[in-house]
Design a protein around this motif. Structure first.
Motif: not given
Ligand SMILES: NC(=O)c1ccc[n+]([C@@H]2O[C@H](COP(=O)([O-])OP(=O)(O)OC[C@H]3O[C@@H](n4cnc5c(N)ncnc54)[C@H](OP(=O)(O)O)[C@@H]3O)[C@@H](O)[C@H]2O)c1
Length: 367
Positions: A16, A37, A40, A71-74, A121, A124, A174
């Motif tokens: 995100g 959003t 934290n 952008g939330l986890k699955p 999809m 980063t 990804a």
């Molecule tokens: N990383 C990659 O390269 C990549 C590539 C393609 C797709 N994806 C997909 O993209 C998604 C995000 O991956 P990511 O690596 O960016 O994960 P991440 O760093 O864990 O980001 C998810 C964010 O969601 C926030 N969050 C959790 N609960 C929340 C709530 N109730 N309301 C608002 N925010 C909330 C968390 O922050 P707080 O704890 O501060 O709330 C966290 O920063 C995943 O579903 C993943 O499958 C990732």
């Protein structure tokens, strides 16, 4: 179009944040049109300083938004969507989920059928506006799709794909970032071993990888064409390439648990299919054949001996082809018939008379 849209990124973590950074770098996107959003919210201070609205209140964020990027986890996305579902407005909102493995139908079960739902999809590299983003959606609205593509075009390149390929897009685009980074790291370590300091080795390796990618992008070439230009007979480049293949470089990528894949049986219900190199190996593997590391050199020119077949009706019995693979087909399943071999490999091409369409597999590179 995207410059007029109010965008909310719900769950601004790694990806995100990368997207918001990319959007902020786009001169057409105004910071005041973006809301980010996470719980934290302190971690988003630098965005607030740049004029982005930051909050931990997802409901507040979607109220003013039109394009909502999740952008939330699955494992989190469904709970958040359940809370927000009563507040979505199909005349205003477009949802884009980044969550890996969460299907459009899963999201629609919660938010309803009327809301335009897309999956994207990216990777980063969005952080530096160089993402490759694959997009699929549930609506035929060209306008909604264009908004989604405009959003992700601000952070790199985009293509529209079928949802059935979304898992493959995750692996190739990804996860692919990590594979390439590990390759670069290995290059740097090799560079240090042959005399460069880490900084210089890193500079040479990163610019070289960038240059290799640009050659393919700008010239629209096949990698083997560019490889051929730098491999002189008995030279160090071909020696290095062969060493990589003997150590399973290509096969490690192909055999990886999350290897890029397609459902060939499903494709054959619609079209005749030609599998080239990895495609031929993949089909063989999916039908129960054996694909394993090759113990013979299979890089460069090879003499192809063909059996008369409709695929080769205008190909001479002994033709020259280009081989480049570390894995090879060791055993084909009963339903496949070998239609060409080389001096080194018994299965250079095969045919499968599947219904309603046939499959042809060739291990060489006609392209
Ligand atoms: N990383 C990659 O390269 C990549 C590539 C393609 C797709 N994806 C997909 O993209 C998604 C995000 O991956 P990511 O690596 O960016 O994960 P991440 O760093 O864990 O980001 C998810 C964010 O969601 C926030 N969050 C959790 N609960 C929340 C709530 N109730 N309301 C608002 N925010 C909330 C968390 O922050 P707080 O704890 O501060 O709330 C966290 O920063 C995943 O579903 C993943 O499958 C990732």
């Amino acid at each position: 179009m995207i410059n007029d849209y109010k965008i909310a990124v719900i769950g601004c973590g790694n990806l995100g944040l990368s997207i918001v950074h990319g959007l902020l770098a786009d001169k057409n996107v105004k910071a005041e049109n973006i809301t980010a959003t996470r719980r934290n919210v302190q971690a988003l201070k630098h965005l607030a300083d740049a004029g982005v609205t930051t909050t931990s209140d997802n409901l507040e964020a979607i109220k003013s938004a039109e394009l909502i990027v999740l952008g939330l986890k699955p494992y989190k996305i469904m709970d958040v969507l359940k809370d927000l579902a009563p507040h979505f407005d199909s005349s205003k909102h477009i949802l884009v989920s980044l969550a890996t493995g969460v299907h459009i139908a899963d999201i629609q079960r919660i938010v309803g059928e009327d809301i335009p739902v897309y999956r994207a999809m990216p990777n980063t590299a969005a952080d530096v506006e160089t993402s490759m983003t694959c997009v699929c959606g549930n609506k035929d609205s060209a306008r909604d799709l264009q908004v989604v593509l405009d959003c992700f075009s601000a952070v790199g390149d985009t293509i529209v794909i079928d949802e059935s390929l979304m898992d493959s897009a995750t692996v190739l685009g990804a996860c692919g970032i990590a594979y390439v980074l590990r390759f670069i790291r290995a290059m740097i370590q090799g560079g240090i071993e042959i005399g460069f300091d880490a900084k210089t080795a890193s500079h040479i390796a990163t610019q070289t990888v960038k240059g290799a990618a640009e050659l393919l992008i700008q010239r629209n070439q096949h990698p083997e064409y560019e490889i051929d230009k730098v491999t002189t007979p008995r030279g160090c480049t071909i020696a290095g390439l062969n060493e990589m293949e003997h150590n399973g470089f290509s096969s490690a990528l192909i055999k990886d648990e999350g290897h890029p894949t397609v459902d060939i049986k499903a494709l054959l219900q619609q079209y005749p299919v030609l599998g080239i190199c990895y495609g031929a190996q993949l089909a063989c593997h999916q039908y129960g054949g054996v694909v394993a590391a090759s113990d013979k050199r299979e890089y460069g020119r090879a003499g192809l001996h063909v059996t008369r077949d409709d695929l080769f009706h205008s190909v001479e019995e002994a033709s020259q082809v280009w081989m480049s693979h570390g894995d090879t087909i060791k055993n084909i399943p009963d339903e496949m018939t070998i239609i060409a071999h080389t001096d080194n490999i018994p299965v250079a091409a095969y045919k499968m008379n599947s219904e309603p369409h046939p499959f042809y597999g060739i291990q060489f590179h006609p392209e």
